[in-house]
Design an enzyme around this catalytic site. Structure first.
Site, short mmCIF file in Angstrom:
data_model
loop_
_atom_site.label_atom_id
_atom_site.label_comp_id
_atom_site.label_asym_id
_atom_site.label_seq_id
_atom_site.Cartn_x
_atom_site.Cartn_y
_atom_site.Cartn_z
N ARG A 121 0.80 -1.33 0.01
CA ARG A 121 0.01 -0.01 -0.01
C ARG A 121 0.93 1.12 -0.07
NH1 ARG A 121 -5.78 -0.86 1.95
NH2 ARG A 121 -6.48 -2.51 0.58
N GLN A 126 -0.88 2.45 -5.99
CA GLN A 126 -2.26 2.40 -5.79
C GLN A 126 -3.07 1.80 -7.05
OE1 GLN A 126 -2.94 6.58 -4.75
NE2 GLN A 126 -2.53 6.29 -2.77
N ASP A 129 -3.52 -1.92 -7.26
CA ASP A 129 -4.32 -2.55 -5.85
C ASP A 129 -5.56 -3.11 -6.09
OD1 ASP A 129 -5.10 -3.28 -3.41
OD2 ASP A 129 -4.94 -1.23 -2.52
N SER A 132 -8.29 -2.64 -3.35
CA SER A 132 -9.17 -1.49 -3.31
C SER A 132 -10.17 -1.36 -4.41
CB SER A 132 -8.12 -0.30 -3.53
OG SER A 132 -7.59 0.10 -2.24
#
Length: 373
Positions: A121, A126, A129, A132
């Protein structure tokens, strides 16, 4: 460099690990892409679309032949990878803790298994991911599932026949899924409150127009985990939280639980006794049901009723929005591989920080520190 896109074999899995959009992007990098026949059918991505994007369509054996990278949503059954080239990468959501034996089988095959759930993370990762992107959709869908089971309206309605009160929604666990659940419930007109062990989430809850429900003035809170994850709470905090939640939950129409701890069973947030205090017709959605569940009595894959309260335990909630979930998941995979694409070598060359984090197996052995430690 040949990239193989497999049809998912897990029961009920409708997602696919590549779309025509990402196939076209991989080909633009210089890769050859082969898609197993029917891989995207359940997510509304047909073979013709993949072919138009430049992929070849074939049987699993043909797709796997000489493949350097195998993409998946869930880890493929090792028995289905007959003929896999030694050193080939398996890039997917591999559930390393829950499917530990399967990781050993990947090592025995000589494959290099890369678990997308272990993506660190950090800012530059990002866009890679999967947790997420999929949790965001799961949080949204959890509210729709609750609305479908709830026998009343969400928003306050003033009519000539009288006023309909707004539904009261309580979200437990304010990660990506929880924040999206708050936002969605607010859009539907509900009165929303939320709680989390991480004090930093209080401002996030308020920014979405919800009411934060937090234990105050209790020492020993251990909720601030590394990498944006929650950790286990102190015994004192657990007791204080249980008392606060018990008084609050009795007044709620809908409760959505989202709490997960990586590598551990999901924490128990709601007991049978607390369920019994809720009004008949209330609904609880347990998004952690596949990891043991936040709610006592929740059953994975089922909707059960206790004390007049429906407990919703759908599996693979993001996968129930297969088209969007696939689009986001496939972009995560592309963002990951393209970030390390070496144009001169014509292949992916991982760096140490991210490569060591996601790599489970290499050279016939399990090498992940998180699995060996």
């Amino acid at each position: 460099m040949k990239i193989a896109v497999l049809k998912e074999g897990a029961a009920g899995e409708r997602r696919v690990s590549a779309t025509a959009e990402t196939v076209k992007k991989f080909i633009a990098l210089g890769a050859e892409v082969a898609v197993e026949k029917g891989a995207g059918d359940a997510a509304s991505f047909d073979d013709a679309g993949y072919a138009a994007a430049g992929a070849t369509i074939g049987t699993r054996a043909a797709v796997l032949k000489d493949a350097d990278i195998i993409l998946g949503v869930q880890g493929p059954d090792p028995k289905s990878l007959k003929g896999l080239k030694a050193g080939a990468w398996i890039v997917a959501g591999l559930n390393p803790f829950g499917e530990r034996a399967r990781v050993d089988e990947y090592a025995a095959l000589g494959a290099e298994a890369l678990a997308m759930e272990f993506m660190p993370r950090i800012t530059r990762a990002q866009s890679m991911d999967i947790l997420s992107s999929q949790s965001n959709l799961a949080g949204y869908k959890s509210v729709l599932d609750a609305a479908a089971e709830y026998g009343r309206a969400f928003p306050m309605m003033m009519t000539a026949a009288g006023t309909v009160s707004a539904a009261k929604v309580f979200v437990m666990g304010v990660g990506v899924a929880g924040l999206q659940a708050i936002a969605t419930a607010r859009r539907l007109g509900a009165q929303v409150s939320a709680t989390d062990v991480r004090s930093a989430t209080k401002e996030q809850i308020q920014s979405l127009g919800a009411k934060p429900i937090f234990v105050e003035n209790v020492a020993g809170i251990e909720g601030e985990g590394s990498g944006g994850y929650a950790t286990e709470m102190s015994e004192e905090y657990q007791k204080a939280q249980a008392e606060l939640v018990s008084s609050h939950i009795a007044k709620q129409d809908i409760v959505i639980t989202t709490a997960l701890i990586p590598g551990r069973p999901a924490p128990r947030l709601i007991s049978d006794a607390q369920i019994a205090t809720m009004r008949p017709g209330s609904v609880i959605v347990d998004l952690a049901v596949e990891s043991g569940g936040n709610v006592e009595g929740a059953v994975a894959g089922e909707i059960v009723e206790k004390h007049g309260v429906k407990i919703v335990g759908h599996k693979n909630v993001a996968g129930r929005l297969a088209a969007d979930a696939s689009a986001l998941f496939s972009r995560n995979l592309f963002n990951f591989l393209s970030a390390f694409w070496d144009k001169e070598a014509g292949k992916v060359v991982l760096d140490e920080e991210i490569g060591d984090a996601v790599r489970l197996t290499q050279g016939g052995k399990v090498v992940s520190a998180r699995l060996l430690g």
